[in-house]
Design an enzyme around this catalytic site. Structure first.
Site, PDB file in Angstrom:
ATOM      1  N   CYS A   1      38.171  85.458  33.021  1.00 42.64           N
ATOM      2  CA  CYS A   1      36.853  84.698  34.021  1.00 42.64           C
ATOM      3  C   CYS A   1      37.771  84.206  35.188  1.00 42.64           C
ATOM      4  CB  CYS A   1      36.743  83.426  33.180  1.00 42.64           C
ATOM      5  SG  CYS A   1      35.738  82.222  33.961  1.00 42.64           S
TER       6      CYS A   1
ATOM      7  N   CYS B   1      37.154  80.613  36.731  1.00 44.12           N
ATOM      8  CA  CYS B   1      38.089  79.727  36.077  1.00 44.12           C
ATOM      9  C   CYS B   1      39.539  79.893  36.327  1.00 44.12           C
ATOM     10  CB  CYS B   1      38.032  80.023  34.790  1.00 44.12           C
ATOM     11  SG  CYS B   1      36.254  80.442  33.954  1.00 44.12           S
ATOM     12  N   ASP B   2      39.955  80.893  36.586  1.00 42.15           N
ATOM     13  CA  ASP B   2      41.386  81.136  36.559  1.00 42.15           C
ATOM     14  C   ASP B   2      41.825  81.979  37.962  1.00 42.15           C
ATOM     15  OD1 ASP B   2      41.451  80.244  34.074  1.00 42.15           O
ATOM     16  OD2 ASP B   2      41.470  82.221  33.122  1.00 42.15           O
TER      17      ASP B   2
HETATM   18  C1  LIG Z   1      39.549  82.643  29.177  1.00 43.87           C
HETATM   19  C2  LIG Z   1      38.550  81.679  29.494  1.00 43.87           C
HETATM   20  C3  LIG Z   1      38.749  80.565  30.716  1.00 43.87           C
HETATM   21  C4  LIG Z   1      37.664  79.561  30.958  1.00 43.87           C
HETATM   22  N1  LIG Z   1      37.860  78.719  31.816  1.00 43.87           N
HETATM   23  C5  LIG Z   1      36.894  78.032  32.190  1.00 43.87           C
HETATM   24  C6  LIG Z   1      37.126  76.940  33.298  1.00 43.87           C
HETATM   25  O1  LIG Z   1      38.393  76.802  33.905  1.00 43.87           O
HETATM   26  N2  LIG Z   1      36.121  76.322  33.914  1.00 43.87           N
HETATM   27  C7  LIG Z   1      34.722  76.449  33.408  1.00 43.87           C
HETATM   28  O2  LIG Z   1      33.849  76.025  33.884  1.00 43.87           O
HETATM   29  N3  LIG Z   1      34.507  77.490  32.359  1.00 43.87           N
HETATM   30  C8  LIG Z   1      35.683  78.391  31.911  1.00 43.87           C
HETATM   31  N4  LIG Z   1      35.295  79.506  31.265  1.00 43.87           N
HETATM   32  C9  LIG Z   1      33.986  79.285  30.594  1.00 43.87           C
HETATM   33  C10 LIG Z   1      33.548  78.392  29.666  1.00 43.87           C
HETATM   34  O3  LIG Z   1      34.542  78.476  28.665  1.00 43.87           O
HETATM   35  C11 LIG Z   1      32.322  78.863  29.036  1.00 43.87           C
HETATM   36  O4  LIG Z   1      31.269  78.987  29.987  1.00 43.87           O
HETATM   37  C12 LIG Z   1      31.676  77.834  28.227  1.00 43.87           C
HETATM   38  O5  LIG Z   1      32.751  77.559  26.960  1.00 43.87           O
HETATM   39  C13 LIG Z   1      30.355  78.166  27.431  1.00 43.87           C
HETATM   40  O6  LIG Z   1      30.277  77.073  26.469  1.00 43.87           O
HETATM   41  P1  LIG Z   1      29.257  77.634  25.128  1.00 43.87           P
HETATM   42  O7  LIG Z   1      29.161  76.244  24.465  1.00 43.87           O
HETATM   43  O8  LIG Z   1      27.770  78.147  25.656  1.00 43.87           O
HETATM   44  O9  LIG Z   1      29.939  78.572  24.353  1.00 43.87           O
HETATM   45  P2  LIG Z   1      31.287  78.833  23.729  1.00 43.87           P
HETATM   46  O10 LIG Z   1      32.417  77.854  24.325  1.00 43.87           O
HETATM   47  O11 LIG Z   1      31.482  80.283  23.434  1.00 43.87           O
HETATM   48  O12 LIG Z   1      30.744  78.040  22.197  1.00 43.87           O
HETATM   49  C14 LIG Z   1      30.298  78.928  21.352  1.00 43.87           C
HETATM   50  C15 LIG Z   1      30.861  78.327  19.887  1.00 43.87           C
HETATM   51  O13 LIG Z   1      29.914  78.701  19.006  1.00 43.87           O
HETATM   52  C16 LIG Z   1      30.546  79.066  17.842  1.00 43.87           C
HETATM   53  N5  LIG Z   1      29.599  80.122  16.939  1.00 43.87           N
HETATM   54  C17 LIG Z   1      29.428  81.417  17.399  1.00 43.87           C
HETATM   55  N6  LIG Z   1      28.608  82.075  16.609  1.00 43.87           N
HETATM   56  C18 LIG Z   1      28.522  81.265  15.562  1.00 43.87           C
HETATM   57  C19 LIG Z   1      27.902  81.239  14.364  1.00 43.87           C
HETATM   58  N7  LIG Z   1      27.363  82.352  13.950  1.00 43.87           N
HETATM   59  N8  LIG Z   1      27.980  80.249  13.433  1.00 43.87           N
HETATM   60  C20 LIG Z   1      28.608  79.114  13.727  1.00 43.87           C
HETATM   61  N9  LIG Z   1      29.323  78.825  14.857  1.00 43.87           N
HETATM   62  C21 LIG Z   1      29.129  79.900  15.761  1.00 43.87           C
HETATM   63  C22 LIG Z   1      31.638  79.571  18.267  1.00 43.87           C
HETATM   64  O14 LIG Z   1      32.798  79.502  17.311  1.00 43.87           O
HETATM   65  C23 LIG Z   1      32.015  78.657  19.498  1.00 43.87           C
HETATM   66  O15 LIG Z   1      32.965  77.398  19.029  1.00 43.87           O
HETATM   67  C24 LIG Z   1      36.090  80.146  30.623  1.00 43.87           C
HETATM   68  C25 LIG Z   1      35.951  81.096  29.791  1.00 43.87           C
HETATM   69  C26 LIG Z   1      37.114  82.002  29.138  1.00 43.87           C
HETATM   70  C27 LIG Z   1      36.758  83.070  27.997  1.00 43.87           C
END
Ligand SMILES: Cc1cc2nc3c(=O)[nH]c(=O)nc-3n(C[C@H](O)[C@H](O)[C@H](O)COP(=O)(O)OP(=O)(O)OC[C@H]3O[C@@H](n4cnc5c(N)ncnc54)[C@H](O)[C@@H]3O)c2cc1C
Length: 327
Positions: free
Chosen positions: A138, A141-142
């Site tokens: 990302c 983010c980083d």
């Molecule tokens: C390395 C990295 C660094 C980042 N740094 C930043 C930052 O500094 N600032 C920022 O704003 N954003 C950052 N991001 C982006 C940010 O983390 C994501 O945009 C955010 O987490 C998205 O949230 P979400 O809830 O949509 O998905 P996710 O965070 O991906 O959460 C999805 C959840 O669903 C669960 N899940 C999936 N499938 C299933 C299933 N079938 N059954 C049950 N549970 C399930 C997963 O286990 C997970 O816990 C970063 C991303 C990465 C990869």
């Protein structure tokens, strides 16, 4: 045979979007459950430091996740961890059945999908070991952690090309490492890349390994030319990997409209092409994917669910006749 549980709304995934949806659903007195295959936090648990979430100049990803979780739980949302949802199906009576790997059914008139997505990994030595310590998926983010440094971007599509250009705001030098002799990215992005004096493309080359120093930070990438097999080391303190990102949408049994990359299309209320099925966060088709956008989507989705339930005769208690118990 498993148990059947009934709720007003089932939220699938406890990342930032799922936890925020739970908070709003709880505040609206909806009988909500969050099903999470692991532990609450989502990608925040893979994020070392967050510096772009309003109100927190610097916060560890783990700490932000814990705050989200505590806050949502305070408003009464129920979290079930270690529950892997394997399919979500709309029944003929309009209710949804979310089935788990244990064979349990979570039945509800509305579902919010917040299952996020997964960056495709290279699968090379050092990649997981140095994740968050120089290896990133990302740039927004980083990127700011790599001011005046020499870093590498791996990939050849739109994401890699655009992010390499973006990263030159911080880094002094960015190598774009691509396994072919031409990029897949759109022409306009390629043009911007080639015109950027801070970027050097290394063609026909793959990264075989990532190595670090005694402090556990990335220092060297082991490269191999795929044509000549010649190997060499490249000094770099960062490796940004953009070889694909897959939205976690495989659990939806019915056809839902999506974009060319598989991200779910929604209306302004976060409702998908299936009435009652909402989507928020990284699995939704949108410009960018951040914690802020995930929680924004989730806020809208949870409030829209409340309105949807009202216009469809109330929550599960009114529609199904029971609320949140197993049978
Ligand atoms: C390395 C990295 C660094 C980042 N740094 C930043 C930052 O500094 N600032 C920022 O704003 N954003 C950052 N991001 C982006 C940010 O983390 C994501 O945009 C955010 O987490 C998205 O949230 P979400 O809830 O949509 O998905 P996710 O965070 O991906 O959460 C999805 C959840 O669903 C669960 N899940 C999936 N499938 C299933 C299933 N079938 N059954 C049950 N549970 C399930 C997963 O286990 C997970 O816990 C970063 C991303 C990465 C990869």
């Amino acid at each position: 045979m498993g148990n059947t549980f009934t709720y007003d709304v089932v939220i699938i995934g406890a990342g930032p979007a799922g936890m925020c949806a739970a908070l709003y659903a709880g505040r609206s007195m909806l009988n909500a459950v969050v099903l999470e295959r692991g532990f609450p936090g989502g990608e925040l648990l893979n994020t070392e430091l967050v510096e772009d979430y309003p109100g927190f100049e610097r916060i560890l990803g783990h700490d932000l996740a814990a705050k989200f979780h505590e806050h949502a739980a305070k408003f009464g949302a129920e979290f079930r961890n270690g529950v892997h949802v394997t399919s979500v199906r709309k029944r003929e009576d309009g209710l949804f059945d979310s089935e788990t790997s244990e064979g349990d059914i979570y039945r509800s008139p509305a579902v919010i999908l917040t299952a996020g997505g997964t960056p495709v990994k290279l699968g090379i030595p050092g990649e997981l070991e140095y994740a968050g310590k120089g290896v990133s998926y990302c740039a927004i983010c980083d990127g700011a952690f790599f001011k005046k440094q020499t870093i590498a971007v791996i990939g050849g599509g739109d994401a890699a090309t655009e992010e390499a250009d973006f990263l030159t705001r911080y880094a002094d030098k960015v190598y774009l490492i691509h396994r072919r002799e031409s990029l897949r990215a759109s022409k306009i992005l390629q043009q911007r890349l080639f015109e950027n004096p801070k970027i050097e493309v290394i063609w026909n080359t793959v990264v075989d390994r990532i190595e670090g120093d005694e402090q556990g930070l990335v220092r060297t990438l082991g490269l191999r030319n795929v044509n000549t097999c010649e190997e060499r080391n490249l000094a770099a303190t960062g490796a940004f990997i953009f070889v694909g990102f897959r939205p976690n949408t495989g659990i939806i049994a019915d056809h839902v409209k999506h974009d060319a990359m598989g991200y779910l299309l929604t209306d302004a209320n976060m409702e998908t092409s299936i009435p009652g099925l909402f989507a928020a966060g990284d699995l939704r088709s949108q410009l960018t994917r951040q914690v802020t956008t995930a929680v924004g989507d989730a806020t809208t989705a949870a409030i829209a669910v409340e309105k949807y339930l009202k216009s469809h005769g109330g929550g599960a208690t009114e529609i199904i006749g029971t609320g949140g118990y197993s049978s």
